[in-house]
Design a protein around this motif. Structure first.
Motif, PDB file in Angstrom:
ATOM      1  N   GLY A   4     -11.867  37.302  17.027  1.00  0.00           N
ATOM      2  CA  GLY A   4     -10.685  37.352  16.198  1.00  0.00           C
ATOM      3  C   GLY A   4     -10.019  38.705  16.140  1.00  0.00           C
ATOM      4  O   GLY A   4      -9.030  38.881  15.426  1.00  0.00           O
ATOM      5  N   THR A   6      -7.660  41.759  16.955  1.00  0.00           N
ATOM      6  CA  THR A   6      -6.321  41.820  17.523  1.00  0.00           C
ATOM      7  C   THR A   6      -6.270  42.867  18.625  1.00  0.00           C
ATOM      8  O   THR A   6      -7.144  43.738  18.729  1.00  0.00           O
ATOM      9  CB  THR A   6      -5.281  42.179  16.453  1.00  0.00           C
ATOM     10  N   ALA A   7      -5.217  42.789  19.428  1.00  0.00           N
ATOM     11  CA  ALA A   7      -5.023  43.805  20.464  1.00  0.00           C
ATOM     12  C   ALA A   7      -4.888  45.178  19.818  1.00  0.00           C
ATOM     13  O   ALA A   7      -5.362  46.185  20.359  1.00  0.00           O
ATOM     14  CB  ALA A   7      -3.797  43.466  21.295  1.00  0.00           C
ATOM     15  N   GLN A   8      -4.254  45.238  18.650  1.00  0.00           N
ATOM     16  CA  GLN A   8      -4.072  46.524  17.983  1.00  0.00           C
ATOM     17  C   GLN A   8      -5.399  47.137  17.543  1.00  0.00           C
ATOM     18  O   GLN A   8      -5.636  48.336  17.743  1.00  0.00           O
ATOM     19  CB  GLN A   8      -3.163  46.364  16.774  1.00  0.00           C
ATOM     20  N   SER A   9      -6.285  46.330  16.963  1.00  0.00           N
ATOM     21  CA  SER A   9      -7.575  46.876  16.533  1.00  0.00           C
ATOM     22  C   SER A   9      -8.405  47.316  17.730  1.00  0.00           C
ATOM     23  O   SER A   9      -9.090  48.348  17.687  1.00  0.00           O
ATOM     24  CB  SER A   9      -8.334  45.847  15.684  1.00  0.00           C
ATOM     25  N   HIS A  48       2.779  42.378  21.535  1.00  0.00           N
ATOM     26  CA  HIS A  48       1.532  41.616  21.541  1.00  0.00           C
ATOM     27  C   HIS A  48       0.423  42.250  20.707  1.00  0.00           C
ATOM     28  O   HIS A  48      -0.682  41.704  20.634  1.00  0.00           O
ATOM     29  CB  HIS A  48       1.038  41.459  22.985  1.00  0.00           C
ATOM     30  N   HIS A  50      -0.219  42.464  17.576  1.00  0.00           N
ATOM     31  CA  HIS A  50      -0.764  41.727  16.422  1.00  0.00           C
ATOM     32  C   HIS A  50      -1.378  40.387  16.819  1.00  0.00           C
ATOM     33  O   HIS A  50      -1.874  39.656  15.953  1.00  0.00           O
ATOM     34  CB  HIS A  50       0.322  41.532  15.365  1.00  0.00           C
ATOM     35  N   ASP A  51      -1.369  40.074  18.113  1.00  0.00           N
ATOM     36  CA  ASP A  51      -2.004  38.833  18.593  1.00  0.00           C
ATOM     37  C   ASP A  51      -3.503  39.026  18.724  1.00  0.00           C
ATOM     38  O   ASP A  51      -3.987  40.137  18.979  1.00  0.00           O
ATOM     39  CB  ASP A  51      -1.440  38.441  19.964  1.00  0.00           C
ATOM     40  N   ALA A  52      -4.233  37.934  18.554  1.00  0.00           N
ATOM     41  CA  ALA A  52      -5.673  37.986  18.831  1.00  0.00           C
ATOM     42  C   ALA A  52      -5.865  38.259  20.313  1.00  0.00           C
ATOM     43  O   ALA A  52      -5.162  37.688  21.157  1.00  0.00           O
ATOM     44  CB  ALA A  52      -6.332  36.676  18.442  1.00  0.00           C
ATOM     45  N   ILE A  53      -6.793  39.140  20.652  1.00  0.00           N
ATOM     46  CA  ILE A  53      -7.020  39.477  22.044  1.00  0.00           C
ATOM     47  C   ILE A  53      -7.985  38.461  22.657  1.00  0.00           C
ATOM     48  O   ILE A  53      -9.077  38.224  22.131  1.00  0.00           O
ATOM     49  CB  ILE A  53      -7.550  40.923  22.200  1.00  0.00           C
ATOM     50  N   SER A  58     -10.373  41.174  26.375  1.00  0.00           N
ATOM     51  CA  SER A  58     -11.198  42.125  25.630  1.00  0.00           C
ATOM     52  C   SER A  58     -12.265  42.737  26.531  1.00  0.00           C
ATOM     53  O   SER A  58     -12.502  43.952  26.496  1.00  0.00           O
ATOM     54  CB  SER A  58     -11.858  41.430  24.434  1.00  0.00           C
TER      55      SER A  58
END
Length: 280
Positions: A4, A6-9, A48, A50-53, A58
């Protein structure tokens, strides 16, 4: 990376890893590697974040960050490097195309040419860019490395230039025939005693054959200056990339060989970067 995420995290974690590894430009590199992992163009990454990676992306990103933290060049991880608006295939067998070399391209395009010879071809970034920018031109490229020639051939096919680019295994002029309007080269020019001071990305991962000729680093220029006139048409030109301390010495090689209009061109930071000479 946890499920779950995100690309940001993932990107924030990647930047932290690169910073801890001492990588300069960590945010820039991490963003480029995230775009690579997501298989999108870097300019669209913000859309992208905020999208789930996805799990596969990943895993690609984690592997890419680990390689970059180990100081592998970004281009070797992604397999491409941008140059003059095109993305060139890059491998460990080729020198990474660099923005400074665009100074040579700009100078070459200032005057017309129909035939060009590029010595020390590498990825083909010089020869193929010039052919792409001059659709009527044809060119020959030589390199002593068979592996580099394979990469250049891939790039020629990538840009639809295979029919206009004759790529040859050649030690400088050894297997070159004909005469040309323009001769270009970005030869190995780093002196042997300067190699230890190079960054790990360059010293450990780029081909030494393309970095240094040994000795004082000037050997290739002596060869090119001494023989280029035999391969140039009347009014032909030579453009060679140089190291920032080599302008005076390389200029003198060409003057001694009888060339006219010898000049040193500077890069974006005002450093000597290209020597230009002509047959008069």
């Amino acid at each position: 990376m946890s499920a779950g995420a995100t690309a940001q995290s993932a990107l924030i974690a990647g930047i932290k890893t690169l910073k801890e590894a001492g990588v300069e430009g960590a945010p820039r590199d991490a963003r480029r590697l995230m775009a690579f992992a997501l298989d999108i163009v870097p300019d669209r990454l913000t859309l992208h974040l905020h999208d789930a990676i996805p799990a596969d992306a990943s895993a690609r990103f984690d592997a890419a960050i680990a390689a970059r933290a180990a100081r592998h060049p970004v281009s070797h991880i992604t397999g491409v490097r941008a140059f003059w608006g095109r993305e060139f295939r890059v491998t460990k067998d080729t020198l990474d195309p660099r923005p400074e070399t665009e100074i040579l391209i700009d100078a070459a395009l200032q005057d017309p040419f129909e035939t060009v010879l590029d010595l020390g071809l590498g990825t083909g970034c010089i020869l193929l860019t010039l052919l792409a920018e001059r659709p009527s031109a044809r060119g020959v490229g030589g390199d002593i490395s068979a592996a580099a020639l394979r990469v250049a051939s891939e790039n020629a096919a990538r840009f639809g230039l295979g029919e206009r680019a004759d790529l040859r295994l050649s030690d400088w002029f050894e297997d070159i025939t004909g005469q040309f309007d323009l001769i270009t080269s970005n030869p190995p020019y780093i002196a042997q005693d300067e190699m230890a001071a190079l960054s790990p990305e360059v010293r450990l991962h780029e081909p030494h054959l393309a970095l240094t000729p040994g000795g004082d680093g000037l050997g290739p220029y002596r060869i090119i200056a001494a023989q280029a006139a035999l391969y140039l048409r009347p009014q032909g030109r030579v453009l060679v990339e140089i190291g920032p301390t080599q302008g005076q010495a390389v200029s003198e090689f060409f003057r001694t060989a009888g060339f006219a209009d010898v000049a040193v061109l500077h890069d974006f930071d005002g450093r000597d970067r290209v020597v230009r000479a002509s047959m008069g």
